[in-house]
Design a protein around this motif. Structure first.
Motif, PDB file in Angstrom:
ATOM      1  N   ASN A  59     -16.990 -23.136  52.699  1.00 25.05           N
ATOM      2  CA  ASN A  59     -17.802 -24.339  52.493  1.00 25.05           C
ATOM      3  C   ASN A  59     -16.892 -25.508  52.113  1.00 25.05           C
ATOM      4  O   ASN A  59     -16.361 -25.542  51.001  1.00 25.05           O
ATOM      5  N   GLY A 143     -24.554 -22.584  43.737  1.00 17.70           N
ATOM      6  CA  GLY A 143     -25.940 -22.145  43.842  1.00 17.70           C
ATOM      7  C   GLY A 143     -26.864 -22.831  42.856  1.00 17.70           C
ATOM      8  O   GLY A 143     -28.053 -22.987  43.117  1.00 17.70           O
ATOM      9  N   TYR A 228     -26.398 -21.738  52.692  1.00 14.27           N
ATOM     10  CA  TYR A 228     -26.551 -21.084  51.393  1.00 14.27           C
ATOM     11  C   TYR A 228     -27.820 -21.483  50.660  1.00 14.27           C
ATOM     12  O   TYR A 228     -28.291 -22.603  50.809  1.00 14.27           O
ATOM     13  N   HIS A 230     -29.420 -22.837  47.449  1.00 16.47           N
ATOM     14  CA  HIS A 230     -28.739 -23.925  46.790  1.00 16.47           C
ATOM     15  C   HIS A 230     -29.617 -24.555  45.753  1.00 16.47           C
ATOM     16  O   HIS A 230     -30.822 -24.443  45.839  1.00 16.47           O
TER      17      HIS A 230
END
Ligand code: TXA
Ligand code: MG
Length: 335
Positions: A59, A143, A228, A230
């Motif tokens: 990422n 996250g 992802y 998030h």
């Protein structure tokens, strides 16, 4: 390691720049969210960002600059990039541009482009002027919701970095708009503080499928961050679309232990469960500003499930909707 928090000012800027030039990580305020910064041209310092955040290596990071000469040092911008820079920089717009070889592979996750943005927060600008270009993702653990004040960043990074510069609460509250700049058009990869309508005054804008839809597991994401889950608190989040009355009736029917609502402040007192305010009704800017601190507040109050009333998708509302959709792992209830 002890994490120091220093109020923004000349002293803090000098200390921050000294640490950054020595390859250390520093928390910096920007107008969008707090960033976890490192010298963008020091690969080891950049790798330390991934470790401190627990971020997947595929990422890529945004590089923050303070003038156009730095953009030209890092990338080969097409003419359109200069036009957009002129209109929206300094400010919450990230342009992904063909990169130059000076940019370390770990910054771009080996992509052929590098994301570049010139923040407007005076503290960020002052630090970059002293330190040079800074790679900086949002300053949360991977996250979690992005931090929009120094205390929220400290909660995630205490003991992991030497310094956070406290520049108060972030004005925009959601991250920058990320676009891929092509010859005569742009592709929206992540909605943010600069809106689609603002961009359309300059060129056609294609909205990437990943902005509002879950990508198939085997699909290649235009922006790796799209893959992802998030922006999520520890509680599970469910996005609920419908009128004020339908939302209230739905919550009455749910009646779960640890159930919380996230709703505009005017509606909170009408709801049958504890509610955390999400800005003012129909006011996308105030909702963006409140969003991430509100998600963190739900965790502090012990929420198990957060039912979030879906905001309008106009203006910066598209960014608020996009973050809630991802926090919810794309679970949407339509009433
Ligand atoms: O407002 C912001 O953008 C904040 C502040 C600190 O500037 N930064 C931020 O960074 O939100 P981060 O790392 O949390 O999000 C960057 C997003 C990720 O989704 C990443 O995949 C995408 O931008 N991105 C970065 N470089 C890219 C590239 N070359 N191509 C496509 N997507 C890219
Ligand atoms: Mg982030």
């Amino acid at each position: 390691m002890k994490t120091q928090v220093l109020a923004a000012g000349e002293d803090a800027f000098r200390q921050a720049a000294g640490l950054l030039r020595a390859g250390k990580l520093v928390g910096i305020p920007t107008e969008t969210v707090y960033g976890l910064a490192a010298d963008a041209l020091n690969p080891q310092a950049v790798l330390d960002i991934f470790a401190a955040k627990g971020r997947p290596a595929d990422n890529p990071l945004i590089v923050h600059i303070c003038d156009l000469a730095q953009m030209e040092q890092l990338a080969n911008p097409p003419a359109l990039a200069y036009e957009l820079a002129n209109a929206f920089w300094p400010g919450p717009l990230t342009m992904t541009l063909p990169r130059k070889s000076i940019v370390p592979d770990c910054v771009t996750a080996s992509l052929p482009t590098v994301g570049i943005r010139m923040p407007s927060h005076p503290a960020a600008a002052a630090i970059i002027r002293l330190s040079g270009p800074l790679a900086a993702p949002s300053g949360n653990r991977s996250g979690s919701p992005s931090p929009t004040n120094a205390g929220d960043m400290l909660a995630d990074m205490d003991g992991r970095i030497p310094l956070i510069v406290d520049g108060g609460s972030c004005g925009v509250g959601v991250e920058s708009t990320v676009i891929l700049v092509q010859e005569d058009r742009v592709r929206l990869l992540r909605p943010g503080g600069v809106t689609v309508d603002q961009l359309r005054q300059f060129c056609p804008v294609e909205v990437d499928d990943g902005v509002l839809h879950q990508l198939a597991p085997d699909a290649r994401a235009a922006s790796p961050g799209m893959k992802y889950r998030h922006y999520a608190p520890k509680a599970s989040v469910i996005l609920v679309e419908g009128s004020t009355d339908a939302f209230r009736d739905y919550l009455v029917s749910v009646q779960e232990e640890g159930c919380f609502a996230l709703a505009p402040e005017e509606e909170c007192s009408l709801l049958p469960c504890p509610a955390v305010p999400l800005g003012r009704k129909g006011d996308d800017l105030s909702q963006a500003q409140a969003l991430f601190a509100a998600l963190r507040e739900c965790d502090r109050r012990g929420a198990k499930t957060v039912y979030a009333r879906a905001p309008h998708r106009d203006g910066v509302g598209l960014a608020v909707y996009n973050r809630l959709l991802r926090a919810a792992g794309f679970q949407v209830v339509k009433l």
